[in-house]
Design an enzyme around this catalytic site. Sequence first.
Site, PDB file in Angstrom:
ATOM      1  N   PRO A 264     -18.370  37.520  37.684  1.00 40.10           N
ATOM      2  CA  PRO A 264     -19.333  36.328  37.650  1.00 40.10           C
ATOM      3  C   PRO A 264     -18.843  35.009  38.415  1.00 40.10           C
ATOM      4  O   PRO A 264     -18.056  34.709  38.379  1.00 40.10           O
ATOM      5  CB  PRO A 264     -19.455  35.676  35.639  1.00 40.10           C
ATOM      6  CG  PRO A 264     -17.810  36.185  35.471  1.00 40.10           C
ATOM      7  CD  PRO A 264     -17.472  37.074  36.051  1.00 40.10           C
ATOM      8  N   LEU A 265     -19.958  34.864  39.380  1.00 35.08           N
ATOM      9  CA  LEU A 265     -19.527  33.500  40.443  1.00 35.08           C
ATOM     10  C   LEU A 265     -20.599  32.992  40.862  1.00 35.08           C
ATOM     11  O   LEU A 265     -22.089  33.476  40.901  1.00 35.08           O
ATOM     12  CB  LEU A 265     -19.080  34.315  41.409  1.00 35.08           C
ATOM     13  CG  LEU A 265     -18.198  35.287  41.449  1.00 35.08           C
ATOM     14  CD1 LEU A 265     -18.397  36.028  43.289  1.00 35.08           C
ATOM     15  CD2 LEU A 265     -16.456  34.012  41.505  1.00 35.08           C
TER      16      LEU A 265
ATOM     17  N   CYS B 121     -13.198  28.614  32.371  1.00 35.65           N
ATOM     18  CA  CYS B 121     -14.178  27.716  33.592  1.00 35.65           C
ATOM     19  C   CYS B 121     -13.428  26.345  33.226  1.00 35.65           C
ATOM     20  O   CYS B 121     -13.598  25.532  32.220  1.00 35.65           O
ATOM     21  CB  CYS B 121     -15.344  27.677  33.828  1.00 35.65           C
ATOM     22  SG  CYS B 121     -16.021  26.335  34.717  1.00 35.65           S
TER      23      CYS B 121
HETATM   24  C1  LIG Z   1     -17.641  29.992  43.225  1.00 37.76           C
HETATM   25  C2  LIG Z   1     -16.687  30.464  42.086  1.00 37.76           C
HETATM   26  C3  LIG Z   1     -17.221  30.538  41.132  1.00 37.76           C
HETATM   27  C4  LIG Z   1     -17.033  31.317  40.190  1.00 37.76           C
HETATM   28  N1  LIG Z   1     -17.710  31.011  39.068  1.00 37.76           N
HETATM   29  C5  LIG Z   1     -17.429  31.959  37.482  1.00 37.76           C
HETATM   30  C6  LIG Z   1     -18.626  32.108  36.471  1.00 37.76           C
HETATM   31  O1  LIG Z   1     -19.560  31.665  36.718  1.00 37.76           O
HETATM   32  N2  LIG Z   1     -18.087  32.472  35.455  1.00 37.76           N
HETATM   33  C7  LIG Z   1     -16.670  32.872  35.263  1.00 37.76           C
HETATM   34  O2  LIG Z   1     -16.086  33.147  33.871  1.00 37.76           O
HETATM   35  N3  LIG Z   1     -15.998  32.395  36.478  1.00 37.76           N
HETATM   36  C8  LIG Z   1     -15.783  31.880  37.595  1.00 37.76           C
HETATM   37  N4  LIG Z   1     -15.129  31.635  38.452  1.00 37.76           N
HETATM   38  C9  LIG Z   1     -14.087  32.808  38.440  1.00 37.76           C
HETATM   39  C10 LIG Z   1     -13.806  34.223  38.951  1.00 37.76           C
HETATM   40  O3  LIG Z   1     -14.653  34.765  37.846  1.00 37.76           O
HETATM   41  C11 LIG Z   1     -12.851  34.790  38.772  1.00 37.76           C
HETATM   42  O4  LIG Z   1     -12.403  34.804  37.014  1.00 37.76           O
HETATM   43  C12 LIG Z   1     -11.719  33.745  39.646  1.00 37.76           C
HETATM   44  O5  LIG Z   1     -12.258  33.733  40.889  1.00 37.76           O
HETATM   45  C13 LIG Z   1     -10.335  34.894  39.589  1.00 37.76           C
HETATM   46  O6  LIG Z   1     -10.540  36.206  40.326  1.00 37.76           O
HETATM   47  P1  LIG Z   1     -10.526  36.219  41.375  1.00 37.76           P
HETATM   48  O7  LIG Z   1      -9.547  35.800  42.143  1.00 37.76           O
HETATM   49  O8  LIG Z   1     -10.561  38.231  42.225  1.00 37.76           O
HETATM   50  O9  LIG Z   1     -11.270  35.660  42.958  1.00 37.76           O
HETATM   51  C14 LIG Z   1     -15.641  31.489  39.510  1.00 37.76           C
HETATM   52  C15 LIG Z   1     -14.934  31.088  40.997  1.00 37.76           C
HETATM   53  C16 LIG Z   1     -15.300  31.007  41.998  1.00 37.76           C
HETATM   54  C17 LIG Z   1     -14.257  30.746  43.336  1.00 37.76           C
END
Ligand SMILES: Cc1cc2nc3c(=O)[nH]c(=O)nc-3n(C[C@H](O)[C@H](O)[C@H](O)COP(=O)(O)O)c2cc1C
Length: 344
Positions: free
Chosen positions: A28-29, A112
């Site tokens: 989720p992003l 978050c």
């Molecule tokens: C722009 C952005 C938005 C995010 N939004 C959410 C979200 O809505 N819900 C959530 O659980 N994590 C959110 N995250 C965290 C990511 O889902 C993920 O856990 C984190 O980026 C680590 O994984 P990665 O190293 O693959 O990026 C967000 C991260 C980023 C950078």
Amino acid sequence: MQLEFAPALVLRGNGVERRLGCRVLQSPLAGVSDRIFRALVRRWAPDALLYTEMVNATGLELGHGRGKLEDLATESGPIAVQLFDHRPAAMAEAARRAEAAGAFLIDINMGCPVRKIARKGGGSALIRDPELAAQIVEAVATAVAIPVTVKTRLGWCGGGDTSDDPSTSETAARAVDWCRQLESAGARLLTLHGRTREQGFSGQADWPAIAAVKRALAIPVIANGDITDPETAWRCLAETGADGVMVGRGTMGAPWLVGQIAAALAGLPIPATPDPRERLALAAEQLQALVASRGEKGLLIARKHMGWTCQGFAGAPQLRHALMRAATPADALALLEQAASALP
Ligand SMILES: Cc1cc2nc3c(=O)[nH]c(=O)nc-3n(C[C@H](O)[C@H](O)[C@H](O)COP(=O)(O)O)c2cc1C
């Protein structure tokens, strides 16, 4: 490298069973993983579990954010709805709504770090209030028939670790305690970002701590943090023993990445990374879809996606600079077309 997986993860809800065949999940992003982005990811990853952006349960009650739940049932493949809040009753009601809208499962955000959210007691703040966190999981799991999962971090802050073996560190021990409580409360799967709340996005994800949680829990554990390509996905799975991986930032501007990792894990040929011409076409397609659905605001949302997608060819920095200043969708489209015709 060969990793052995059972054919599918089976998640049992309160009457409804869900099966996950694909071992890579799209994060989720917030501000990124909207319906249009998901449709692009889906093109390369037909079976992967994709997530909505996080949806605030109190906001839904007040009539905000309902658009995030619209048309879920018309999307192909499994879509998880991620909810956040600190009020169990609001979360239960939001979960019912999401289930009715066609959610494959309900995921609860307990990771978050954004101050605006944690200050009100949602997201990562629940790590400091495990009793309330458990009440929320129980309330949501009772409200819906589909499985309920949690996405969280290792803890609130690090453990001042002194152990030589990172998998038995104080941070890992705290993460195990925290995640056991979520499992006992009824979470059917846990996604663990290998950082504490205090770390935000700094440092390296602590995969050994994820491994410790995986060993301690009976429910499936999905490893998250710093997976950027098929090679890091393999390594993370091998080092953590996790049941799957979730990919976040690596997919921004690269909606093909989940599909590439899924193919690699399944032993299938890895789809090619789109070349610059294809990337420009994707950027134009996403811009047009965003403007069609969001009007003028669509251009603002598209800007960041275009900035991520338009990389890795001669003239890309100048193109990105111009795109950020394009006043209308038509101007932005013309810039993308010009850049495509200038390619060799
Ligand atoms: C722009 C952005 C938005 C995010 N939004 C959410 C979200 O809505 N819900 C959530 O659980 N994590 C959110 N995250 C965290 C990511 O889902 C993920 O856990 C984190 O980026 C680590 O994984 P990665 O190293 O693959 O990026 C967000 C991260 C980023 C950078």
